[in-house]
Design an enzyme around this catalytic site. Structure first.
Site, PDB file in Angstrom:
ATOM      1  N   ASP A  78     -18.448  46.672 -14.280  1.00  0.00           N
ATOM      2  CA  ASP A  78     -18.609  45.881 -15.773  1.00  0.00           C
ATOM      3  C   ASP A  78     -19.293  46.363 -16.573  1.00  0.00           C
ATOM      4  OD1 ASP A  78     -18.990  43.238 -16.580  1.00  0.00           O
ATOM      5  OD2 ASP A  78     -20.083  41.939 -15.539  1.00  0.00           O
TER       6      ASP A  78
HETATM    7  C1  BGC Z   1     -18.079  39.972 -17.869  1.00  0.00           C
HETATM    8  C2  BGC Z   1     -17.152  40.348 -16.476  1.00  0.00           C
HETATM    9  C3  BGC Z   1     -15.624  40.871 -17.493  1.00  0.00           C
HETATM   10  C4  BGC Z   1     -16.237  41.149 -18.783  1.00  0.00           C
HETATM   11  C5  BGC Z   1     -14.897  42.131 -19.892  1.00  0.00           C
HETATM   12  C6  BGC Z   1     -18.483  41.272 -18.652  1.00  0.00           C
HETATM   13  O1  BGC Z   1     -19.168  40.755 -19.859  1.00  0.00           O
HETATM   14  O2  BGC Z   1     -19.644  39.930 -16.761  1.00  0.00           O
HETATM   15  O3  BGC Z   1     -17.112  39.138 -15.968  1.00  0.00           O
HETATM   16  O4  BGC Z   1     -14.383  40.654 -16.506  1.00  0.00           O
HETATM   17  O5  BGC Z   1     -17.486  41.150 -19.898  1.00  0.00           O
HETATM   18  O6  BGC Z   1     -14.839  41.347 -20.397  1.00  0.00           O
END
Ligand code: BGC
Length: 741
Positions: free
Chosen positions: A238
């Site tokens: 993530d």
């Molecule tokens: C979130 C993810 C997301 C990623 C990219 C993160 O803060 O937890 O779900 O895909 O950001 O935007």
């Protein structure tokens, strides 16, 4: 590839957000291909390796920037709890395909969805992005969504693997969970989705599980995901997740996102010093390349920038009508009677819908249909004095809002416009002048924080509005309908007696107002059922005492983007008793149970028939459902199983299969056959790391909700069965005293 190329290739190109110069150092051309998308990979043109574009898209593509000549309009679809409330794989897969088509036409290779963590606690900030409290429902519908996306030649990224069940201190939270609860609840939905959809990629979560970051966990990524489940795609972190790039590479977390030059440097040094074998790096790279060769960027797909937004809006609306849940309908208040023409619409939200996401800014839909629009388009007249009061008020309040970047808005959403006080003179006038009252209530939570327990309730102004409208209209013998436009579970007990009918619209997407109206007037018969329990009070939630964990302020530090990190231990001592598994087993009566939802018609169930009385590897259960009412409708048929409790503790019942009927005309029936296999009978025994079905009596219960069982019967398992032997993995480092019946 040179070592330099290799180390760049496993690290993303970092964010490129046009309105945030701090994130835009050394912008590479490929980062600008789809501005606003969450990430891109490193291109190596000399080897013909393109960059691929990764973009969020659980409720619609998060491509929210306009650049010269390009405006990325995206269909706002219903949120995940609504999708799960359809209990319908076809609907969910159609929406996935619509998002996939939009991605394809905007030049996006992978959609970072479905997000499918278990909704362990209703205060979870991102609960609206997730499907359910139940792993079978979550996993099956997550697979349908991923399959829909991938039917368009775009990859899905199933996220966030695993036990990412809170936003509080999400980057440093340690989820302490027993092996059994992991296997039966928190891994199980991912296992189902991954086996049924073969996603191109998965995303690990931010948190640690039992002391190790999931992105650095070889137990998770090698032993379970790849060896046991056979996952063939690549794994990514993530955004800013985990700590140690070398450990991430070794664990099999192939791509680090959003990526920083420091991570690349660390990897180069580790290979040079021998701390990271180049062979491991090559394996990470191979897995990413294997996916890249299937992408639209690799195939040089000539994307048009013109997805079929009109067609996709229709899909969004149809799915929305399939997943809204009719919670209450006293004396058949709904559907609207023939004499309903003039509607008094109360509540800011009635004129300003929350289609999806935080507030409404992150997805950029071409339009949004409010409930007021929806009612008018279906030939209802809105009571004028209310319309005249709400519209200027909303406009005025919006003008007062501070200007924020979209990034800021995502993490610090502007609160909803406070409810307008309606004076008693207007109230009694509107009650005289109209045929029915609708009170529309908006409520949302989102990424970055969890709700506090007191925010489980509606605020005082919302409560007051429901009560005063109810008094005024009931005085004139007129009905009051409450529409809930909420991303999450809220209290209903403090106000539900004031409403004749309650429609849970969740966050219904850009066509929300039309979808709600079609259900209110009976053009479509409600068929959604709850994918998550509405408890009678927050204190009844099994994790209410431990959520969101114990902070360790003495270990606090400043992390990425200056965020204060407070390491936290979240003890999952409710074990497997999540959601209805708890309420049913410990007989705690909820406000509305898992699987619950009303229809404008009725269904009867024939006695369930099994194909045998003793289990021998497989069992089928057959039931015939008949529409006994006066309107056409669809029924969600739910099969629960009660297993004998010999050595292992067991919930009183668990969902093992479900189906939604076709649209049944009055008097018509459909016969449904469910198949149970050995794993459906089994529970996870942590001592032997295996799934065991214990000999004894199993009861099959079929009905319209987890508490509304219409027919049941039982069969026998003669001998204990070891159904599956797994590896010992993700073992807690501390003893957990788990809840037991
Ligand atoms: C979130 C993810 C997301 C990623 C990219 C993160 O803060 O937890 O779900 O895909 O950001 O935007």
């Amino acid at each position: 590839m040179t070592l330099d190329e290799k180390a760049n290739f496993v690290v993303g190109n970092n964010f490129y957000l046009p309105d945030d110069p701090t994130l835009n150092n050394n912008v590479r051309p490929e980062q600008k291909k789809v501005t606003g998308a969450a990430g891109t990979t490193y291109a190596i043109p000399r080897l013909g390796i393109p960059s691929i574009v990764l973009c969020d898209g659980q409720t619609g593509l998060d491509v929210f920037y306009q650049t010269v000549g390009r405006t990325y309009y995206a269909t706002a679809g219903p949120n995940a709890t609504l999708l799960a409330s359809t209990w319908d794989t076809t609907s969910v897969s159609r929406l996935g395909a619509a998002f996939g088509e939009e991605a394809k036409e905007y030049g996006i290779d992978v959609i970072l969805a479905p997000a499918m963590n278990i909704i362990r606690n209703p205060l979870l900030g991102r609960s609206g992005e997730y499907f359910s409290e139940d792993p079978l429902l979550s996993g099956t519908l997550g697979a349908a969504f991923a399959n829909g996306i991938q039917s368009q030649g775009v990859g899905a990224s199933i996220k966030h693997l695993i036990a990412n069940n809170q936003e509080s201190n999400r980057l440093v939270n340690n989820s302490i969970v027993s092996e059994r609860a992991l296997r039966e609840i928190y891994l199980r939905n991912f296992e189902i989705a991954i086996k049924k959809s073969h996603p191109w990629t998965i995303m690990t979560s931010y948190n640690l599980v039992n002391g190790t970051y999931t992105s650095e966990s070889s137990d998770l990524l090698r032993t379970i995901l790849r060896n046991e489940w056979g996952f063939k795609g690549f794994a990514m972190t993530d955004w800013y997740g985990g700590k140690n790039p070398v450990e991430q590479m070794k664990a099999g977390n192939d791509l680090l996102t959003p990526g920083s030059p420091a991570q690349t440097r660390t990897i180069i040094e580790a290979v040079k010093s021998g701390a990271l074998s180049e062979q491991v790096l090559d394996e990470n790279i191979t897995r990413i390349l294997n996916v890249i060769q299937h992408t639209l960027s690799f195939k040089k797909y000539p994307y048009s920038d013109h997805p079929n937004l009109i067609k996709n809006a229709i899909v969004s609306k149809e799915v929305a009508t399939a997943g809204m849940v009719l919670l209450k309908n006293n004396s058949a208040a709904l559907p609207f009677k023939k004499n309903v023409h003039i509607v008094s619409l109360f509540g800011v939200n009635g004129y300003d819908i929350l289609p999806a996401g935080n507030g409404d800014l992150i997805i950029n839909p071409p339009y949004r249909v409010s409930l007021s629009d929806g009612l008018m388009r279906h030939s209802f007249t809105l009571e004028k004095s209310l319309n005249n009061a709400y519209l200027p008020y909303i406009l005025q309040e919006k003008l007062k809002r501070p200007k924020k970047s979209l990034f800021d808005e995502n993490f610090h959403p502007t609160p909803l416009i406070p409810q307008l006080d309606i004076d008693t003179a207007i109230l009694s006038k509107t009650a005289n002048a109209s045929d029915i009252a609708i009170v529309s209530i908006g409520f949302f939570t989102g990424e970055g924080s969890d709700r506090k327990p007191e925010a489980f309730d509606l605020n005082d102004k919302d409560l007051k509005l429901i009560k005063t409208v109810s008094l005024a209209f009931h005085n004139k013998n007129k009905k009051v309908v409450v529409v809930l436009n909420t991303s999450c579970v809220i209290d209903v007990m403090k106000w539900r007696d004031y409403a004749d009918a309650i429609l849970l619209a969740w966050q219904p997407g850009l066509e929300g107002g039309n979808a709600i109206t079609e259900l209110l007037m009976g053009e479509v018969n409600p068929s959604g059922k709850l994918s998550i329990t509405f408890p009678a009070k927050y204190e009844d939630v099994p994790s209410s005492k431990t959520f969101p964990g114990t902070e360790h302020p003495e270990k606090a530090f400043t992390g990425v983007m200056g965020i204060k990190m407070i390491p936290t231990d979240a003890l999952y001592n409710e074990g497997i008793y999540v959601g209805y598994r708890y309420y049913n087993t410990f007989t705690v009566k909820p406000a509305y149970e898992f699987g619950y939802g009303l229809s404008y018609t009725n269904f009867s169930y024939s006695p369930v028939k099994l194909n045998a009385s003793t289990f021998r590897g497989k069992m089928t259960a057959t039931v015939t459902v008949t529409n006994t009412g006066k309107l056409a409708g669809k029924e969600v048929v739910e099969l629960y199983l009660s297993a004998p409790k010999i050595k292992l503790d067991k919930p009183s019942e668990e969902l093992k299969a479900f189906a939604k009927t076709v649209l049944l005309m009055p008097g018509k029936s459909q016969t449904i056959t469910f198949t149970l296999n050995s794993k459906d009978l089994a529970s996870y025994d942590s001592k032997s790391s295996s799934w065991i079905a214990e000999a004894g009596k199993y009861t099959v219960k079929i009905g319209g909700s987890s508490l509304d069982i219409k027919t049941s019967t039982s069969f026998k398992l003669e001998h204990d069965l070891v159904v599956e032997k797994d590896h010992k993995a993700l073992t807690p480092q501390v003893g957990i005293t788990e809840l037991k019946k």
